[in-house]
Design a protein around this motif. Sequence first.
Motif, mmCIF file in Angstrom:
data_model
loop_
_atom_site.group_PDB
_atom_site.id
_atom_site.type_symbol
_atom_site.label_atom_id
_atom_site.label_comp_id
_atom_site.label_asym_id
_atom_site.label_seq_id
_atom_site.Cartn_x
_atom_site.Cartn_y
_atom_site.Cartn_z
ATOM 1 N N THR A 39 0.822 -1.199 0.000
ATOM 2 C CA THR A 39 0.000 0.000 0.000
ATOM 3 C C THR A 39 0.858 1.251 0.000
ATOM 4 O O THR A 39 0.599 2.218 -0.722
ATOM 5 C CB THR A 39 -0.920 0.012 1.227
ATOM 6 N N GLU A 40 1.924 1.234 0.799
ATOM 7 C CA GLU A 40 2.824 2.382 0.862
ATOM 8 C C GLU A 40 3.502 2.619 -0.471
ATOM 9 O O GLU A 40 3.691 3.752 -0.909
ATOM 10 C CB GLU A 40 3.861 2.169 1.958
ATOM 11 N N LEU A 41 3.893 1.505 -1.148
ATOM 12 C CA LEU A 41 4.533 1.639 -2.451
ATOM 13 C C LEU A 41 3.577 2.256 -3.464
ATOM 14 O O LEU A 41 3.959 3.092 -4.279
ATOM 15 C CB LEU A 41 5.001 0.267 -2.948
ATOM 16 N N ALA A 42 2.317 1.824 -3.403
ATOM 17 C CA ALA A 42 1.334 2.322 -4.357
ATOM 18 C C ALA A 42 1.047 3.801 -4.143
ATOM 19 O O ALA A 42 0.756 4.533 -5.087
ATOM 20 C CB ALA A 42 0.048 1.511 -4.251
ATOM 21 N N GLN A 43 1.120 4.263 -2.868
ATOM 22 C CA GLN A 43 0.796 5.639 -2.558
ATOM 23 C C GLN A 43 2.011 6.562 -2.617
ATOM 24 O O GLN A 43 1.860 7.777 -2.555
ATOM 25 C CB GLN A 43 0.151 5.709 -1.166
ATOM 26 N N SER A 44 3.200 6.029 -2.730
ATOM 27 C CA SER A 44 4.398 6.858 -2.757
ATOM 28 C C SER A 44 4.443 7.657 -4.056
ATOM 29 O O SER A 44 4.019 7.181 -5.108
ATOM 30 C CB SER A 44 5.648 5.987 -2.636
ATOM 31 N N PRO A 45 4.959 8.894 -4.016
ATOM 32 C CA PRO A 45 5.030 9.712 -5.228
ATOM 33 C C PRO A 45 6.052 9.151 -6.197
ATOM 34 O O PRO A 45 6.978 8.435 -5.805
ATOM 35 C CB PRO A 45 5.446 11.081 -4.699
ATOM 36 N N LEU A 46 5.895 9.506 -7.481
ATOM 37 C CA LEU A 46 6.871 9.070 -8.480
ATOM 38 C C LEU A 46 8.244 9.636 -8.160
ATOM 39 O O LEU A 46 9.260 8.939 -8.230
ATOM 40 C CB LEU A 46 6.417 9.512 -9.875
ATOM 41 N N LYS A 71 12.737 1.548 -15.639
ATOM 42 C CA LYS A 71 11.958 0.450 -15.037
ATOM 43 C C LYS A 71 12.686 -0.202 -13.868
ATOM 44 O O LYS A 71 12.070 -0.899 -13.070
ATOM 45 C CB LYS A 71 11.635 -0.599 -16.104
ATOM 46 N N CYS A 72 13.991 0.017 -13.755
ATOM 47 C CA CYS A 72 14.773 -0.585 -12.669
ATOM 48 C C CYS A 72 14.741 0.245 -11.390
ATOM 49 O O CYS A 72 15.192 -0.223 -10.334
ATOM 50 C CB CYS A 72 16.228 -0.774 -13.101
ATOM 51 N N VAL A 73 14.232 1.477 -11.469
ATOM 52 C CA VAL A 73 14.279 2.372 -10.305
ATOM 53 C C VAL A 73 13.309 1.935 -9.215
ATOM 54 O O VAL A 73 13.671 1.832 -8.051
ATOM 55 C CB VAL A 73 13.991 3.827 -10.741
ATOM 56 N N SER A 74 12.067 1.682 -9.591
ATOM 57 C CA SER A 74 11.072 1.291 -8.593
ATOM 58 C C SER A 74 9.901 0.604 -9.275
ATOM 59 O O SER A 74 9.768 0.627 -10.506
ATOM 60 C CB SER A 74 10.557 2.521 -7.824
ATOM 61 N N LYS A 75 9.065 0.012 -8.443
ATOM 62 C CA LYS A 75 7.881 -0.658 -8.973
ATOM 63 C C LYS A 75 6.953 0.339 -9.653
ATOM 64 O O LYS A 75 6.405 0.062 -10.722
ATOM 65 C CB LYS A 75 7.138 -1.371 -7.843
ATOM 66 N N GLU A 79 5.789 0.240 -13.561
ATOM 67 C CA GLU A 79 4.383 0.183 -13.963
ATOM 68 C C GLU A 79 4.011 1.364 -14.849
ATOM 69 O O GLU A 79 3.235 1.213 -15.798
ATOM 70 C CB GLU A 79 3.491 0.147 -12.716
ATOM 71 N N LEU A 80 4.583 2.542 -14.555
ATOM 72 C CA LEU A 80 4.292 3.719 -15.363
ATOM 73 C C LEU A 80 4.824 3.562 -16.779
ATOM 74 O O LEU A 80 4.096 3.793 -17.759
ATOM 75 C CB LEU A 80 4.913 4.965 -14.713
ATOM 76 N N VAL A 81 6.089 3.153 -16.910
ATOM 77 C CA VAL A 81 6.714 3.033 -18.230
ATOM 78 C C VAL A 81 6.019 1.971 -19.087
ATOM 79 O O VAL A 81 5.990 2.077 -20.308
ATOM 80 C CB VAL A 81 8.221 2.721 -18.080
ATOM 81 N N CYS A 82 5.443 0.968 -18.450
ATOM 82 C CA CYS A 82 4.772 -0.111 -19.186
ATOM 83 C C CYS A 82 3.281 0.164 -19.405
ATOM 84 O O CYS A 82 2.602 -0.636 -20.050
ATOM 85 C CB CYS A 82 4.935 -1.434 -18.437
ATOM 86 N N ALA A 172 6.959 -2.411 -24.656
ATOM 87 C CA ALA A 172 7.319 -1.670 -23.452
ATOM 88 C C ALA A 172 7.775 -2.608 -22.341
ATOM 89 O O ALA A 172 8.727 -2.319 -21.614
ATOM 90 C CB ALA A 172 6.137 -0.827 -22.978
ATOM 91 N N MET A 173 7.125 -3.763 -22.229
ATOM 92 C CA MET A 173 7.457 -4.709 -21.161
ATOM 93 C C MET A 173 8.486 -5.748 -21.583
ATOM 94 O O MET A 173 9.041 -6.455 -20.745
ATOM 95 C CB MET A 173 6.172 -5.419 -20.694
#
Length: 384
Positions: A39-46, A71-75, A79-82, A172-173
């Motif tokens: 949940t924290e990962l999903a709510q964290s800013p880009l 894509k290697c920086v964070s989940k 998800e954004l790049v893909c 992309a993926m």
Amino acid sequence: MSSETEERVQFSSIGFSGLKQHCTAMETMKSNPEDCSQTELAQSPLINGLPDDIALFCLARVPRRYHALLKCVSKRWRELVCSEKWHSYRRKHNLDETWIYALCKDKFEQLCYYVLDPNVSKRCWKRIQSLPPCCLKRKGVGFQVLGKKVYLLGGCGWVEDATDEVYCYDAAMNTWTEAAPLSTARCYFACEVLDKKIYAIGGLGSNSSDPHSWDTYDPHTNSWRSYTDLNIVPDIEDSIVLDGKIYIRCGSSTPSSHVYAVVYDPSSGIWQHADADLVSGWRGPAVVANGILYVLDQSSGTKLMMWQKDRREWVAVRRLSHLLTRPPCRLVAIGTSIFVIGKGLSTVVWDVGKTGNLGGMMVSSSVPKLTSDDDVISCKCVAI
């Protein structure tokens, strides 16, 4: 210092500070994964310190060749790049970059897959290792692009009949998935995109297949619909989309100078014989660049021909040296640049948009060929 300069300095400070905080936070997450819930990962800013819309504004301007690193920086970044959101944003703001994908056959008669980034100064073809293992030995496969996805359709083998299997590659993926199968098993068929749908037309199939049929694929429903028309013949040489219509050049069982072609108009939903004047010069691989039809005529030497619709005639644009092209060749276009791709992926690029300004001369460049002599089956463009 002016107010405009102060704003730029403040923005830069916030941006770099936010990036630093983001990287520090990521290191903490990696060392203490148990402290970071999904949940924290999903709510964290880009990017820490920046609203997501400003972060997207910044990240979307990163060249496509660096997207794998993003894509290697964070989940969230992966998800954004893909995502379709990323694809749509870059396309809307003219940030998307077009790469060329080539389906080839190597000396072992196996399918292989390459990509070319034409936007860099030192251009070279790179092999993509992943292809569905069951497809490696197939012949007569369809190869087409819809959005940011590449589709590998049908095909057959020496000991197997035509198949209806369809595989989808997300550029992309960098992953393959299985898509809905064709309504009709096919090989050596025409494959085109019109009105955001894939058309699989004619070709050879199983004994129960109708050689006069075609299928359409809707990516929104992941489903195919089948149709029939007696004007479609199974022996197909080439196909193009021109002026919102699908044209198919058919083969002939008897030696003749006559070229047989049919055209499909989606407004009527029927196939009919194509314009005889247009068809008369269609004697090689074709491509549509900037709305104009070009053909690489290899019947007597190698020359690039252009269809002049207003005058209803074919004109020679430029004769190509046999040292530059290695048949069999395929054509693909990005804007006004036509890529002539031959054996071993030897590539010559012609800017046909500048021919009029240079007294008939064409500006060209080339891409080094591979060390192997792979045959090119088909080439397509993907813009992300």
